[in-house]
Motif scaffolding. Structure first.
Motif, PDB file in Angstrom:
ATOM      1  N   CYS A 115     -34.677 -27.327 -33.379  1.00 19.67           N
ATOM      2  CA  CYS A 115     -33.423 -28.070 -33.251  1.00 19.67           C
ATOM      3  C   CYS A 115     -32.687 -27.683 -31.979  1.00 19.67           C
ATOM      4  CB  CYS A 115     -32.535 -27.853 -34.477  1.00 19.67           C
ATOM      5  SG  CYS A 115     -31.739 -26.240 -34.517  1.00 19.67           S
ATOM      6  N   GLY A 116     -33.117 -26.610 -31.329  1.00 24.55           N
ATOM      7  CA  GLY A 116     -32.512 -26.275 -30.047  1.00 24.55           C
ATOM      8  C   GLY A 116     -31.668 -25.019 -30.050  1.00 24.55           C
ATOM      9  N   LYS A 117     -31.914 -24.124 -30.986  1.00 19.76           N
ATOM     10  CA  LYS A 117     -31.139 -22.882 -31.044  1.00 19.76           C
ATOM     11  C   LYS A 117     -31.406 -22.026 -29.803  1.00 19.76           C
ATOM     12  CE  LYS A 117     -33.143 -21.719 -34.947  1.00 19.76           C
ATOM     13  NZ  LYS A 117     -34.055 -22.827 -35.197  1.00 19.76           N
ATOM     14  N   SER A 118     -32.707 -21.818 -29.516  1.00 21.59           N
ATOM     15  CA  SER A 118     -33.037 -21.004 -28.337  1.00 21.59           C
ATOM     16  C   SER A 118     -32.559 -21.694 -27.072  1.00 21.59           C
ATOM     17  CB  SER A 118     -34.549 -20.782 -28.255  1.00 21.59           C
ATOM     18  OG  SER A 118     -35.013 -20.136 -29.409  1.00 21.59           O
ATOM     19  N   THR A 119     -32.725 -23.015 -27.025  1.00 23.51           N
ATOM     20  CA  THR A 119     -32.283 -23.768 -25.852  1.00 23.51           C
ATOM     21  C   THR A 119     -30.801 -23.515 -25.593  1.00 23.51           C
ATOM     22  OG1 THR A 119     -33.930 -25.459 -26.351  1.00 23.51           O
ATOM     23  CG2 THR A 119     -32.138 -26.086 -24.870  1.00 23.51           C
ATOM     24  N   LEU A 120     -30.004 -23.505 -26.667  1.00 25.66           N
ATOM     25  CA  LEU A 120     -28.560 -23.307 -26.506  1.00 25.66           C
ATOM     26  C   LEU A 120     -28.241 -21.932 -25.925  1.00 25.66           C
ATOM     27  CD1 LEU A 120     -25.704 -24.440 -27.009  1.00 25.66           C
ATOM     28  CD2 LEU A 120     -25.753 -23.301 -29.244  1.00 25.66           C
ATOM     29  N   ILE A 121     -28.801 -20.882 -26.514  1.00 20.60           N
ATOM     30  CA  ILE A 121     -28.413 -19.557 -26.002  1.00 20.60           C
ATOM     31  C   ILE A 121     -29.061 -19.288 -24.638  1.00 20.60           C
ATOM     32  CG2 ILE A 121     -27.856 -18.571 -28.260  1.00 20.60           C
ATOM     33  CD1 ILE A 121     -30.325 -16.864 -28.026  1.00 20.60           C
ATOM     34  N   ASN A 122     -30.210 -19.882 -24.389  1.00 18.83           N
ATOM     35  CA  ASN A 122     -30.808 -19.689 -23.065  1.00 18.83           C
ATOM     36  C   ASN A 122     -29.966 -20.349 -21.976  1.00 18.83           C
ATOM     37  OD1 ASN A 122     -32.837 -18.184 -24.144  1.00 18.83           O
ATOM     38  ND2 ASN A 122     -34.351 -19.823 -24.122  1.00 18.83           N
ATOM     39  N   MET A 123     -29.394 -21.517 -22.281  1.00 18.28           N
ATOM     40  CA  MET A 123     -28.495 -22.150 -21.316  1.00 18.28           C
ATOM     41  C   MET A 123     -27.239 -21.300 -21.150  1.00 18.28           C
ATOM     42  SD  MET A 123     -28.752 -26.265 -21.838  1.00 18.28           S
ATOM     43  CE  MET A 123     -28.495 -26.285 -23.587  1.00 18.28           C
ATOM     44  N   ALA A 124     -26.718 -20.802 -22.267  1.00 20.60           N
ATOM     45  CA  ALA A 124     -25.508 -19.991 -22.202  1.00 20.60           C
ATOM     46  C   ALA A 124     -25.770 -18.709 -21.400  1.00 20.60           C
ATOM     47  CB  ALA A 124     -25.024 -19.657 -23.608  1.00 20.60           C
ATOM     48  N   ALA A 125     -26.966 -18.124 -21.580  1.00 20.99           N
ATOM     49  CA  ALA A 125     -27.287 -16.869 -20.901  1.00 20.99           C
ATOM     50  C   ALA A 125     -27.721 -17.098 -19.449  1.00 20.99           C
ATOM     51  CB  ALA A 125     -28.383 -16.138 -21.664  1.00 20.99           C
ATOM     52  N   GLY A 126     -27.821 -18.365 -19.050  1.00 21.20           N
ATOM     53  CA  GLY A 126     -28.205 -18.659 -17.663  1.00 21.20           C
ATOM     54  C   GLY A 126     -29.692 -18.581 -17.412  1.00 21.20           C
ATOM     55  N   LEU A 127     -30.494 -18.606 -18.466  1.00 22.09           N
ATOM     56  CA  LEU A 127     -31.949 -18.551 -18.286  1.00 22.09           C
ATOM     57  C   LEU A 127     -32.550 -19.937 -18.151  1.00 22.09           C
ATOM     58  CD1 LEU A 127     -32.957 -15.820 -20.898  1.00 22.09           C
ATOM     59  CD2 LEU A 127     -32.764 -15.603 -18.411  1.00 22.09           C
ATOM     60  N   LEU A 128     -31.777 -20.956 -18.536  1.00 21.14           N
ATOM     61  CA  LEU A 128     -32.288 -22.321 -18.542  1.00 21.14           C
ATOM     62  C   LEU A 128     -31.197 -23.210 -17.951  1.00 21.14           C
ATOM     63  CD1 LEU A 128     -34.763 -23.874 -19.834  1.00 21.14           C
ATOM     64  CD2 LEU A 128     -33.254 -24.331 -21.774  1.00 21.14           C
ATOM     65  N   PRO A 129     -31.546 -24.068 -16.985  1.00 23.98           N
ATOM     66  CA  PRO A 129     -30.500 -24.930 -16.424  1.00 23.98           C
ATOM     67  C   PRO A 129     -30.084 -25.994 -17.448  1.00 23.98           C
ATOM     68  CG  PRO A 129     -32.645 -25.492 -15.492  1.00 23.98           C
ATOM     69  CD  PRO A 129     -32.861 -24.286 -16.354  1.00 23.98           C
ATOM     70  N   ARG A 130     -28.825 -26.396 -17.398  1.00 24.46           N
ATOM     71  CA  ARG A 130     -28.391 -27.483 -18.282  1.00 24.46           C
ATOM     72  C   ARG A 130     -28.312 -28.767 -17.469  1.00 24.46           C
ATOM     73  NH1 ARG A 130     -23.979 -23.830 -17.507  1.00 24.46           N
ATOM     74  NH2 ARG A 130     -22.325 -24.848 -16.313  1.00 24.46           N
ATOM     75  N   ASP A 131     -28.358 -29.899 -18.177  1.00 25.49           N
ATOM     76  CA  ASP A 131     -28.346 -31.182 -17.480  1.00 25.49           C
ATOM     77  C   ASP A 131     -26.941 -31.760 -17.361  1.00 25.49           C
ATOM     78  OD1 ASP A 131     -31.078 -30.929 -17.308  1.00 25.49           O
ATOM     79  OD2 ASP A 131     -31.459 -32.069 -19.139  1.00 25.49           O
ATOM     80  N   GLY A 132     -25.995 -31.180 -18.077  1.00 25.45           N
ATOM     81  CA  GLY A 132     -24.627 -31.677 -17.970  1.00 25.45           C
ATOM     82  C   GLY A 132     -23.707 -30.833 -18.815  1.00 25.45           C
ATOM     83  N   GLY A 133     -22.404 -30.928 -18.528  1.00 24.03           N
ATOM     84  CA  GLY A 133     -21.422 -30.183 -19.307  1.00 24.03           C
ATOM     85  C   GLY A 133     -21.174 -28.793 -18.747  1.00 24.03           C
ATOM     86  N   ASP A 134     -20.287 -28.067 -19.437  1.00 23.98           N
ATOM     87  CA  ASP A 134     -19.885 -26.735 -18.966  1.00 23.98           C
ATOM     88  C   ASP A 134     -20.074 -25.687 -20.048  1.00 23.98           C
ATOM     89  OD1 ASP A 134     -18.877 -27.389 -16.384  1.00 23.98           O
ATOM     90  OD2 ASP A 134     -17.184 -28.382 -17.384  1.00 23.98           O
ATOM     91  N   ILE A 135     -20.473 -24.518 -19.608  1.00 21.62           N
ATOM     92  CA  ILE A 135     -20.435 -23.355 -20.495  1.00 21.62           C
ATOM     93  C   ILE A 135     -19.678 -22.280 -19.737  1.00 21.62           C
ATOM     94  CG2 ILE A 135     -21.756 -21.641 -21.778  1.00 21.62           C
ATOM     95  CD1 ILE A 135     -24.065 -23.584 -21.926  1.00 21.62           C
ATOM     96  N   LEU A 136     -18.467 -21.974 -20.210  1.00 18.38           N
ATOM     97  CA  LEU A 136     -17.630 -21.022 -19.477  1.00 18.38           C
ATOM     98  C   LEU A 136     -17.265 -19.839 -20.355  1.00 18.38           C
ATOM     99  CD1 LEU A 136     -15.276 -23.485 -17.569  1.00 18.38           C
ATOM    100  CD2 LEU A 136     -17.195 -22.168 -16.641  1.00 18.38           C
TER     101      LEU A 136
END
Ligand SMILES: Nc1ncnc2c1ncn2[C@@H]1O[C@H](COP(=O)(O)OP(=O)(O)OP(=O)(O)O)[C@@H](O)[C@H]1O
Ligand SMILES: [Mg+2]
Lengths: 257, 249
Positions: A46-67
């Motif tokens: 469902c994207g759990k790892s995807t979420l924390i990897n984007m938050a941790a800066g390991l995976l680029p996101r395609d849009g939006g902000d994580i601050l």
């Protein structure tokens, strides 16, 4: 849940991420309170790892902000504990050198590195020899070393991706116990991904239940059980009620998909 | 001690079968002398002849070719492996020349390096360098992704990741490449010593013995060359065990 800006450690707004044209996140928002342990629970893929990897800066996101308090991830100190400790530790360095590594990268003076190593070993009641190589340690000891390594930089945010899923039940119980004490002691904002409902409840201040893709929040459950939560807490009525509620939500969310 | 029993028994069995073949006159005694004769001839070759010098020359050439090959193959392989897209670009060329029999390159290298020492060492170094480069590049490409991510999150920059993670991750494969490279260098050096204007070396000695019908000595030189290859391989295996203690655990 309403949070004032001062209370918010992580702000996610309009997050968008797709793989091969199929979105995993499309307009996803989330606020995490400072010092909270947020557990994320959801079905496989469902994207759990995807979420924390984007938050941790390991995976680029395609849009939006994580601050993080208005800053990008590159500007803050983070810790990350991988599910597969065997592939995350450096087997060519001794356990203690694995823990020293991020502190050296930060440029801490040697005396401080040793002091922090010492204090971590005490906090986690380490009784095995840290001068061994990771492959000479048990799975639980290796994951404990990974956790100490992640905490060595005194991170503002800690990410854990299914940290206990490769360990046996007894080891998991004792590691959970140690981890919650230390995290609550230090007040570190934490995102924990887990596919174990009991674990998510027992370790978290707040539980986020996700649906299948495209991923949305099925339920956002505050967990107000008192700390510390020892093994007996698993049998307490408050815990049982929460678990029943979450199971119900989960079954409806899965059935709906 | 126990570990030595099986190989020693195997070797004794081999000598025994050889002796029986001689007694049964399976082949002309000129072609197949008794093992005792091969042994004494070889002994004499070492004691009063030039065999020790020949062995040393072959070791020297192989060593030099191997050093050159490693000095080129390891850094180039690691650099290419770190740039996977670049490696995919040159992969075909590497694979092609890796598959080309090195002996087919002698004429070309003779033009480039002349009929002296240069050609022997250059062809051996070329062959070994490709094996080492290929292994080093793959070692880096196959580095555990989680470790790279872990290093990144702990604040390691690109060059730092190369030094702290990628090279270590590739080390087992680099040593495998070196082991293969040194064996190939020995093969090429011995062949070169046979056919490219040599006055010494095991290759030279073995073909000389054959032409002079010194078959006892010929077998002896073959065994010396075999022992050399075996010891080089063994040495690298021990080195791997010692330096990549974490491999496979
Ligand atoms: N690099 C990628 N390329 C294509 N699809 C991907 C990639 N990474 C993840 N996905 C897809 O995105 C979805 C979310 O993956 P993710 O790993 O975040 O799931 P997860 O919730 O962590 O699952 P699990 O419980 O199995 O760990 C999955 O359907 C997966 O197939
Ligand atoms: Mg996952």
């Amino acid at each position: 849940m309403k949070l004032t800006p001062r209370e918010t450690a992580i702000t996610i707004r309009g997050l968008y991420k797709a793989f091969g044209g199929h979105p995993v996140y499309s307009g996803f928002d989330l606020d995490v309170k400072r010092g909270d342990i947020l557990a994320i629970f959801g079905p496989n893929g469902c994207g759990k790892s995807t979420l924390i990897n984007m938050a941790a800066g390991l995976l680029p996101r395609d849009g939006g902000d994580i601050l993080f308090d208005g800053r990008e991830v590159a500007e803050i100190r983070v810790g990350y504990v991988f599910q597969n400790y065997r592939e995350a530790l450096f087997p060519w360095r001794r356990a203690a050198d694995n823990i020293r590594y991020p502190m050296r990268r930060m440029g801490l003076p040697a005396a401080q590195v040793e002091a922090r190593l010492q204090s971590l070993a005490e906090r986690f009641r380490v009784r095995f020899d840290l001068n061994r190589y990771p492959y000479e340690l048990s799975g639980g000891q290796q994951q404990l070393v990974s956790i100490m390594r992640a905490l060595a930089v005194e991170p503002e945010v800690l990410f854990l991706d299914e940290p206990f899923s490769a360990l046996d039940f007894e080891t998991t119980l004792s590691l959970r116990d140690l981890l919650q004490r230390v995290l609550k002691d230090l007040g570190i904002t934490t995102i924990l991904v887990s596919h174990d409902l009991e674990e998510s409840i027992i370790l978290a201040d707040r539980l986020l239940m996700l649906t299948r893709r495209p991923t949305t929040v099925a339920d956002d459950v505050p967990i107000t059980l008192p700390w510390p939560r020892e093994a007996e807490a698993l049998a307490a009525p408050g815990f049982m009620a929460l678990k029943a509620r979450c199971l119900d939500v989960f079954q409806r969310a899965v059935a709906a998909a | 001690m126990r570990a030595l029993v099986a190989p020693v028994l195997g070797a004794l069995g081999f000598v025994l079968i050889w002796q029986i073949a001689v007694l049964l006159r399976v082949a002309d005694p000129i072609l197949l002398p008794p093992p005792a004769e091969a042994f004494t001839e070889t002994w004499r070759g070492f004691a009063t002849g030039t065999l020790a010098h020949d062995t040393w020359r072959t070791v020297e050439r192989t060593g030099l070719a191997f050093l050159i090959a490693s000095a080129i193959g390891v850094p180039l392989g690691v650099a290419l492996g770190a740039q996977e897209r670049l490696y995919r670009g040159v992969e075909f060329v590497v694979d092609f020349f890796r598959s080309t029999p090195a002996s087919a390159l002698f004429p070309l290298f003779l033009i480039l390096f002349g009929p002296g020492e240069g050609t022997k060492i250059a062809v051996a170094a070329f062959g070994a360098a490709l094996v080492i480069l290929f292994n080093a590049a793959y070692g880096v490409i196959n580095a555990r992704r989680t470790r790279v991510l872990a290093a990144r999150i702990m604040g390691a920059s690109g060059p730092r990741i190369l030094v702290d993670v990628l090279i270590w991750e590739a080390l087992p494969q680099i040593l495998v490449g070196m082991r293969g490279g040194v064996s190939l260098a020995l093969v090429i050096v011995v062949v070169a010593e046979m056919f490219i204007g040599s006055t010494d070396g095991l290759g030279h000695r073995v073909i000389n013995a054959q032409m002079l019908f010194e078959s006892g000595l010929m077998y002896g030189v073959i065994f010396v060359a075999g022992a050399l290859g075996y010891l080089l391989n063994l040495g690298f295996l021990l080195l791997e065990k010692r330096f990549v203690h974490w491999s496979g655990r």
